[in-house]
Design an enzyme around this catalytic site. Structure first.
Site, short mmCIF file in Angstrom:
data_model
loop_
_atom_site.label_atom_id
_atom_site.label_comp_id
_atom_site.label_asym_id
_atom_site.label_seq_id
_atom_site.Cartn_x
_atom_site.Cartn_y
_atom_site.Cartn_z
N GLU A 137 -7.15 -7.49 -1.67
CA GLU A 137 -7.56 -7.26 -0.28
C GLU A 137 -8.98 -6.74 -0.26
O GLU A 137 -9.32 -5.81 -1.00
CB GLU A 137 -6.66 -6.22 0.43
CG GLU A 137 -5.38 -6.73 1.01
CD GLU A 137 -4.77 -5.72 1.99
OE1 GLU A 137 -5.53 -4.97 2.64
OE2 GLU A 137 -3.53 -5.68 2.09
N GLU A 155 0.78 -1.24 0.00
CA GLU A 155 0.00 0.00 0.00
C GLU A 155 0.81 1.29 0.00
O GLU A 155 0.25 2.38 0.18
CB GLU A 155 -1.01 0.00 1.17
CG GLU A 155 -2.00 -1.14 1.10
CD GLU A 155 -3.08 -1.11 2.16
OE1 GLU A 155 -4.09 -1.79 1.97
OE2 GLU A 155 -2.90 -0.41 3.17
#
Length: 877
Positions: free
Chosen positions: A552, A455
């Site tokens: 995710e 991320e």
């Protein structure tokens, strides 16, 4: 033009990592009990190596269970102190020409001394260290000391030394009760706290310690791929030679009638020697396949060293053959690029979850824990796990088991949710970490991709840390320096056989085109996507991104009462207790769960406080299971279609598989291994053949999803049930439809109003649907599924079912239930008895149902019968 990250056909990815070749070498383990003391000697005793300070202090009785109640805060002092491990050993290894002290894993910042001489220091949990020690050794009473500095204070000092500009984030959110500046130290990032885990900044010798002694040379062997028009195996010998030495190296795979011998010269010092074994073209190679697509075939590779007719070493190891491609190419009818994996030239939909550390203290992650968790993943029809970048590079057994079970691994490097410094010493230790970990792991066929971080591209692109626009270029430069110019370059040098992504989520090839940080790394037309929404209705499929790959997504739930009970007391057993608030590390997480549940369910309202608490735990698991089911089924049915330019989804990895401690989280398996309702649901929504039903503007659509290679011919069978009765009101069968292998196809399309009108006495409020797939012979393919025509809280006729246990045949591991009414989300629980049911959390629309139970430890029939409880939805309000 196709933009592919790929291993071309004819490449081989093979090997079982770290085939160790001891060339006249002798290894002496120094593992075992070492003495342990803190900085002023006020705390002292013995500690195990491998191990950590927290585990040792608990064993010595200085502290209680660190997971108990509020002990994560009470035991902060441990990480603020300095600690020294010391051992005394005798050895005759100084008779060898060279002796090396090897530290396989030091957590984290340490000074190493032998017999009063400082050998050097360590600053990275993820790499090994080696020191030449022969001149310092004595025959008796060698004293080895490893002095560990406080990781919290070290990280803070490194942050203060970085004065030119901040490297965010400074600290975790207050709700996590964590420590600051974890991005300045190369250790498990989540050890300073995370939104699902405690703050336990560990110290210790978390991997083994040993001496390597030899007269001539010693080394390790890695296997790698080799580009060619046929299969070949590349063997890398990393050799540390006392002096230049000549000999022969023989490499063979007898089962494939392939062998070659090489005249070799090992130069003085540490060198890498490469040998290529070309596989006999007249033999057929059986490939390694992901779970559900074929067998995990392997062969035995033999490496031998010879000199003057004597065998210096002989070692065997497993070797595997398979190819992997990450395909990023134009998609007809859609802007952007595809994003999917081909294994052995076959497109494979990745089904699975994300892996986090299984314990805050790595020495307590036993082989049994790993085996249980990975078996649980496999038994839920998963074929992939993403090893998340804020934890640790897992131990060898993890990857060995994934190889054996056919579980593909998306392997992150250990950087997560932060910017990182780029000073020369930080970059250098990262480079050593990357080289060592790639060399250690690249032999595993289960690993199909490397990813640079978790991320961090998204954090830069969407400005998580409020970086002023005028300073953004500095952080982008640091990002490219770390992940592209260093990590990516090293990975491509050490392992060209696999694709590499700089981040996750990312737009992949498009991010690279935009200078490695895309304007929108969440663009569903490219790469992979992370998606979380806690306010939108999780049953509404239109709120989900129709992405190329979902790496995710998820929702929280609480673990069961039996799991929480071991770390709490009576005062903690309410949803609004201090304990419940303290365990929740995600801002507003407890309230978000209840709000999401309340969209479709009545919340528990028992006047008994303990019942209301346990019922609320159950309700959060119902909510989580339904939410992840809805989203996963959406991704699975989107794999072969493009709608409004989006689709061709080829992966669904929900967040997250496992827990690090007993607490609320996104996991489907509780700490200790107990399956949540979500994991039981995963058995169905990851099935190889799956019916998926949903509504679009009043129309019911049922898709047949197939991961199988052969084409199937299937029909949908839909039964309409009344909430108030058990017998179907009516049944509808569609025509047979061709379902090609690896596709999702509509097999039924029907207006809901017309379907109900055809049943005569059903409305949206009074009825629900169940459905399954059948082939032309009437045989059911895949699991049954259901579709609610209204929220269960609005259902008319839904009553509390009288569910009795008609037969407790635990001797044959089965229990039979009888119900007098439709019962949603029937949950069987046997408390703290370890094991799992064959099915759980199910919709019961028949009078009888038999469920199997598999205990993980010897358990008596009376214990099981006494412990069994049954809960369904109407029991909680």
């Amino acid at each position: 033009m196709a933009l592919n990250s790929r291993t071309p056909a004819g490449f081989v990815l093979c090997l079982c990592l770290g085939l160790f070749c001891a060339f006249s070498a002798h290894s002496v383990s120094l593992d075992g009990k070492w003495s342990l003391r803190n900085s002023d000697g006020s705390v002292a005793g013995s500690g195990s190596v491998p191990g950590c300070v927290h585990s040792a202090l608990q064993q010595l009785g200085y502290i209680q269970d660190p997971y108990f109640r509020f002990n994560d805060v009470a035991y902060r002092w441990i990480a603020f102190d300095n600690w020294t491990y010391t051992t005394t050993f005798n050895t005759s290894e100084q008779s060898k020409q060279k002796v090396v002290l090897v530290l396989d894993g030091v957590d984290t910042v340490a000074s190493v001394q032998l017999n009063g001489f400082t050998l050097g220091g360590t600053d990275n949990m993820f790499r090994s260290y080696a020191f030449s020690v022969r001149p310092l050794l004595k025959e008796a009473e060698n004293v080895l000391s490893i002095s560990l500095a406080s990781p919290v204070l070290y990280a803070s000092q490194r942050r203060k030394a970085h004065s030119a500009y901040p490297v965010p984030p400074e600290c975790p959110p207050d709700v996590q009760n964590g420590q600051c500046h974890v991005n300045f130290i190369r250790k498990e990032q989540s050890s300073f706290s995370w939104d699902w885990g405690p703050s336990f900044p560990t110290l210790g010798l978390w991997r083994g310690v040993h001496l390597e002694a030899f007269d001539v040379l010693h080394g390790t062997t890695n296997l790698d791929e080799q580009s060619a028009s046929r299969w070949s195996v590349q063997v890398e010998l990393m050799v540390d030679a006392v002096q230049t030495s000549d000999g022969l190296v023989s490499v063979s795979i007898p089962e494939l009638f392939s062998d070659q011998t090489y005249q070799s010269r090992f130069l003085q010092g540490r060198t890498k020697n490469t040998f290529i074994l070309h596989i006999n073209t007249s033999t057929e190679v059986d490939l390694w396949w992901p779970r559900g697509h074929g067998d995990q075939n392997s062969y035995r590779l033999r490496v031998r060293g010879l000199r003057d007719g004597s065998v210096l070493f002989s070692q065997e190891s497993k070797v595997y053959f398979r190819t992997v491609e990450l395909v990023q190419e134009p998609v007809p009818g859609s802007p952007g690029l595809s994003f999917f994996f081909r294994i052995n030239s076959k497109p494979v939909f990745l089904k699975g979850s994300n892996w986090i550390p299984a314990h805050a203290f790595q020495d307590q992650v036993t082989p049994d824990i790993l085996l249980n968790l990975l078996h649980s993943a496999a038994d839920a029809n998963m074929n992939a796990l993403r090893v998340w970048g804020g934890g640790v590079y897992e131990q060898d057994q993890f990857y060995d088991l994934c190889d054996h079970m056919g579980i593909m691994v998306w392997q992150d490097f250990m950087f997560a949710c932060a910017m990182y410094p780029t000073e020369a010493d930080f970059i250098q230790t990262v480079r050593s970490e990357v080289i060592q970990q790639v060399q250690r792991l690249k032999s595993h066929p289960s690993i199909i991709i490397w990813s640079g971080n978790n991320e961090n591209e998204a954090a830069l692109a969407t400005n998580w840390f409020d970086i002023p626009e005028s300073h953004r270029a500095t952080y982008v430069k640091d990002y490219v320096t770390l992940y592209v110019e260093n990590i990516r370059a090293l990975v491509q040098q050490e392992d060209p056989s696999r694709p590499f992504l700089v981040s996750s989520p990312t737009n992949g090839a498009e991010s690279e085109r935009e200078g490695w940080v895309a304007s929108n790394p969440y663009d569903p037309h490219f790469g992979d996507t992370h998606f979380y929404s806690y306010e939108d209705d999780c049953w509404d499929w239109s709120t989900f991104p129709r992405t190329r790959f979902a790496s995710e997504f998820g929702f929280q739930s609480w673990p069961s009462f039996s799991t929480l009970k071991t770390v709490s007391v009576d005062d903690d057993w309410s949803y609004d207790s201090n304990f419940s608030s303290h365990r929740q590390h995600h801002e507003h997480g407890n309230q978000q769960m209840l709000r999401q549940a309340a969209l479709h369910f009545h919340l528990p309202n028992s006047t008994d406080a303990l019942k209301r608490f346990t019922h609320t735990l159950y309700m959060t698991q119902v909510m989580q299971a339904q939410c992840v089911k809805a989203q996963t089924e959406f991704y699975r049915r989107s794999q072969t279609e493009i709608i409004d330019g989006k689709g061709r989804t080829m992966g669904a990895l929900y967040w997250q598989l496992n827990d690090i401690w007993p607490a609320p989280s996104w996991s489907s398996i509780e700490f200790g291994g107990k399956w949540k309702m979500l994991h039981y649901f995963a058995q169905d929504f990851f099935a190889a053949v799956l019916p998926v039903g949903f509504e679009d503007d009043g129309t019911l659509l049922i898709y047949a999803v197939s991961d199988l290679s052969p084409d199937l011919t299937l029909r949908a069978v839909v039964s309409v049930h009344s909430w108030s009765g058990l017998d179907p009101v009516c049944t509808l069968r569609s025509d047979l439809v061709l379902v090609p292998g690896g596709s999702a196809v509509v097999v039924l399309k029907q207006e809901v109003a017309a379907l109900l009108a055809g049943c005569g006495r059903c409305t949206r409020l009074s009825c629900l649907l169940t459905f399954h797939l059948e082939d032309g012979t009437g045989v059911q393919r895949g699991p049954s599924n259901y579709h609610f025509l209204c929220s269960p809280k609005d259902a008319e006729g839904l009553r509390k079912a009288n569910i009795t246990v008609r037969d407790r045949r635990f001797k044959v591991r089965a229990v039979t239930l009888r119900s007098d009414a439709v019962a949603p989300f029937v949950w069987l629980d046997v408390g703290n008895i370890a094991g799992r049911f064959s099915s759980n959390g199910f919709l019961m629309v028949s009078a009888d149902r038999t469920v199997g139970f598999t205990p993980w430890r010897p358990t008596s029939v009376s214990q099981l019968s006494t412990s069994l409880s049954v809960t369904s939805l109407r029991d909680v309000y």
